[in-house]
Scaffold this active site. Structure first.
Site, PDB file in Angstrom:
ATOM      1  N   ASP A 112       0.813  -1.226   0.000  1.00 10.02           N
ATOM      2  CA  ASP A 112       0.000   0.000   0.000  1.00 10.02           C
ATOM      3  C   ASP A 112       0.841   1.267   0.000  1.00 10.02           C
ATOM      4  OD1 ASP A 112      -2.231  -1.654   0.083  1.00 10.02           O
ATOM      5  OD2 ASP A 112      -2.240  -1.690   2.272  1.00 10.02           O
ATOM      6  N   LYS A 117       1.779   2.174  -5.149  1.00  8.49           N
ATOM      7  CA  LYS A 117       2.302   1.639  -6.407  1.00  8.49           C
ATOM      8  C   LYS A 117       1.376   1.968  -7.585  1.00  8.49           C
ATOM      9  CE  LYS A 117       2.289  -2.392  -4.375  1.00  8.49           C
ATOM     10  NZ  LYS A 117       2.067  -2.032  -2.967  1.00  8.49           N
ATOM     11  N   ALA A 120      -4.101  -7.656  -3.729  1.00  9.27           N
ATOM     12  CA  ALA A 120      -3.648  -6.291  -4.000  1.00  9.27           C
ATOM     13  C   ALA A 120      -4.834  -5.366  -4.213  1.00  9.27           C
ATOM     14  CB  ALA A 120      -2.777  -6.281  -5.258  1.00  9.27           C
ATOM     15  N   GLY A 121      -4.653  -4.121  -3.822  1.00  7.90           N
ATOM     16  CA  GLY A 121      -5.618  -3.070  -4.138  1.00  7.90           C
ATOM     17  C   GLY A 121      -4.795  -1.857  -4.522  1.00  7.90           C
ATOM     18  N   HIS A 122      -4.766  -1.525  -5.795  1.00  3.85           N
ATOM     19  CA  HIS A 122      -3.936  -0.421  -6.287  1.00  3.85           C
ATOM     20  C   HIS A 122      -4.847   0.732  -6.699  1.00  3.85           C
ATOM     21  CE1 HIS A 122      -0.352  -3.313  -7.252  1.00  3.85           C
ATOM     22  NE2 HIS A 122      -0.737  -3.337  -5.999  1.00  3.85           N
ATOM     23  N   GLN A 172       1.889  -6.039  -3.236  1.00  5.51           N
ATOM     24  CA  GLN A 172       2.337  -6.178  -1.840  1.00  5.51           C
ATOM     25  C   GLN A 172       3.621  -5.364  -1.638  1.00  5.51           C
ATOM     26  OE1 GLN A 172       1.275  -9.521  -3.447  1.00  5.51           O
ATOM     27  NE2 GLN A 172      -0.584  -8.464  -2.928  1.00  5.51           N
ATOM     28  N   THR A 188       2.971 -12.750   2.498  1.00  5.94           N
ATOM     29  CA  THR A 188       2.115 -13.310   1.464  1.00  5.94           C
ATOM     30  C   THR A 188       2.831 -14.519   0.866  1.00  5.94           C
ATOM     31  OG1 THR A 188       0.688 -12.774  -0.410  1.00  5.94           O
ATOM     32  CG2 THR A 188       2.914 -11.782  -0.421  1.00  5.94           C
ATOM     33  N   THR A 212      -9.829  -4.585   1.467  1.00 12.85           N
ATOM     34  CA  THR A 212     -10.626  -5.169   2.543  1.00 12.85           C
ATOM     35  C   THR A 212     -11.257  -4.114   3.447  1.00 12.85           C
ATOM     36  OG1 THR A 212      -8.668  -5.251   3.941  1.00 12.85           O
ATOM     37  CG2 THR A 212      -9.149  -7.222   2.641  1.00 12.85           C
ATOM     38  N   ARG A 267      -5.436   0.214   8.660  1.00 16.56           N
ATOM     39  CA  ARG A 267      -4.018  -0.133   8.573  1.00 16.56           C
ATOM     40  C   ARG A 267      -3.317   0.329   9.847  1.00 16.56           C
ATOM     41  NH1 ARG A 267      -3.696   2.521   2.647  1.00 16.56           N
ATOM     42  NH2 ARG A 267      -4.591   0.819   1.452  1.00 16.56           N
TER      43      ARG A 267
END
Ligand code: GDP
Ligand code: IMO
Ligand code: MG
Length: 425
Positions: A14, A17, A40-42, A225, A240, A302, A306
């Protein structure tokens, strides 16, 4: 031949990227994801719009750039279809524009892989990894266990039989857990998505990428990641299941190590982690809460809060060494705008010694971070667009990090939008 540049996270993911790959994509002919999956969540923001990509490379919004989902990625067909449907609805249809190809050697995440992920985490209780529950671990286990199904298998006449065989195996494992499930709906969605996936061009990523290089075209490999989540070098077992480091770009795309060019290492001006595991500089107090609120530190995939803390220089040095980083990219400087003083961890105190590396027993013995105080800049940097406008104290924070890390900072990000990016060198 040209070389493949790599952009990857130096912390626990996070770092931003997605934003920077989007910013850099006009310089490249191909953007290629090489590992991870929809864990991943970009996030990308431009023209007042925000997109979160899970599987699709972040070059997708650039008109001239091709995008490849490499062999090292694990693909959930249902999620990939949803991502593409959403893009189409927003007026960006990569399939119609012929801008996306997928590696036929990429492995498929089955609905039962997700169930196994959930069952396993449930059994671990308070010791759980804090997985994204996307089935990543079980899918990579089947890959290395030589049981997996790959994208190319979807076109074989006996795909359904292969699927059933693997699912039977998963059900057998699940019967050993106290775990209730109903597969019916997910399975229907899976097969619908498989039909859709078949319509996306399948390629051999090794030939595809090397073909670009032979033609002198420019390729950027997009990591997912972060280095500290790497299966070999991260804070195992709180990691991961893929190699998130530069080496992963070689195996995850099919390129030789001597084809790697620039390696962009991206990091936040502070540090975050989502999920379980050690985090030496974590701030479990109102300062950490402040970073979380100002930095909107809630997971893109999700929605989980964080964990937040100060920048960790020993961890960054480790990541730079592992990846061969040639240029740094510092993100989210604006989040620190309001702080009178910020801190940087320069060393750890561990088992009575001062050390400047991440110790093996970091899981069982928490190292104490040794912090250096740095004067804040107390200036809104979100609208600056010239290097000369960077406040002196922010410039000296960057200079301090460059000296410690021995790598120059090439880009500075001062907000989530594409345009909030400064090129420093
Ligand atoms: P990725 O997984 O590395 O692509 O990063 P994520 O998208 O999960 O998380 C980064 C978050 O920070 C996203 O919400 C971005 O929109 C946001 N972001 C990126 N760069 C900046 C920045 O410089 N400042 C601020 N305030 N937010 C940023
Ligand atoms: P991006 O690409 C942050 C974390 C999870 C968990 C651990 C294992 O957006 O930076 P997994 O689902 O992979 O088995 O979870 O890794 N994790 C991430 N944390 N950003 C990510 O991706 C992550 N992908 C996985 O929270 O701690
Ligand atoms: Mg993310």
């Amino acid at each position: 031949m040209t070389q493949v540049d790599v952009l990857l996270g130096l912390q626990w993911g996070d770092e931003g990227k997605g934003k920077i790959v989007d910013v850099l994509s006009p310089q490249y002919d191909l953007i290629a994801r090489f590992q991870g999956g929809p864990n991943a969540g970009h996030t990308l923001e431009f023209d007042g719009k925000k997109f979160v990509l899970n599987t699709i490379p972040s070059g997708i919004f650039n008109e001239k750039t091709m995008n490849l989902i490499g062999n090292g990625v694990v693909i959930d067909p249902i999620i990939l279809k949803r991502e593409l449907d959403n893009l189409k609805a927003a007026g960006h249809d990569p399939i119609a524009k012929g801008k996306l190809v997928i590696a036929r050697k990429a492995h498929l995440i089955l609905p039962t892989h997700q169930l196994l992920d959930a069952a396993n985490e449930q059994r671990m209780g308070k010791d759980k990894i804090g997985s994204t529950l996307k089935g990543i671990g079980p899918t990579y286990m089947d890959k290395t266990g030589r049981n997996g199904l790959r994208v190319g298998d979807t076109t074989l006449p006996d795909f359904k039989e292969r699927y059933n065989k693997l699912v039977e195996k998963h059900k057998e494992i699940l019967s050993h857990y106290e775990f209730e499930y109903d597969l019916t709906e997910k399975e229907a969605a899976f097969f619908e998505a498989i039909e859709f996936i078949k319509s996306i061009p399948h390629v051999d990523s090794e030939h595809y990428v090397n073909g670009f290089l032979k033609e002198g075209k420019k390729v950027l490999a997009e990591g997912a990641q972060g280095t500290l989540l790497d299966i070999d070098f991260g804070s195992y077992p709180f990691v991961t299941s893929s190699n998130t480091t530069t080496a992963g770009a070689c195996t995850g795309l099919g390129i030789a190590p001597n084809r790697i060019g620039n390696v962009y290492g991206i990091f936040k001006a502070y540090c975050t982690r989502v999920g379980g595991g050690p985090f030496p500089t974590e701030l479990d107090d109102e300062v950490g809460e402040n970073l979380r609120q100002v930095g909107h530190e809630f997971g893109a995939t999700t929605g989980r809060a964080r964990r937040c803390g100060w920048i960790d220089i020993p961890a960054l040095k480790y990541a730079i060494m592992l990846n061969g980083v040639t240029e740094l990219i510092m993100m989210k400087a604006d989040v620190l705008d309001g702080f009178d003083t910020i801190y940087a961890c320069t060393h750890y105190e561990h088992n009575g010694e001062t050390i400047d590396y991440m110790p093996y027993d970091i899981i069982s013995v928490k190292p104490t971070p040794v912090l250096k105080a740095i004067a804040g800049w107390k200036t809104d940097v979100t609208k600056i667009n010239k290097v000369e406008e960077i406040p002196a104290n922010l410039a000296s924070y960057i200079a301090f990090l460059e000296k410690e890390l021995e790598v120059p900072v090439k880009y500075l990000s001062v907000g989530p939008d594409r345009v909030q990016t400064l090129e420093l060198i």
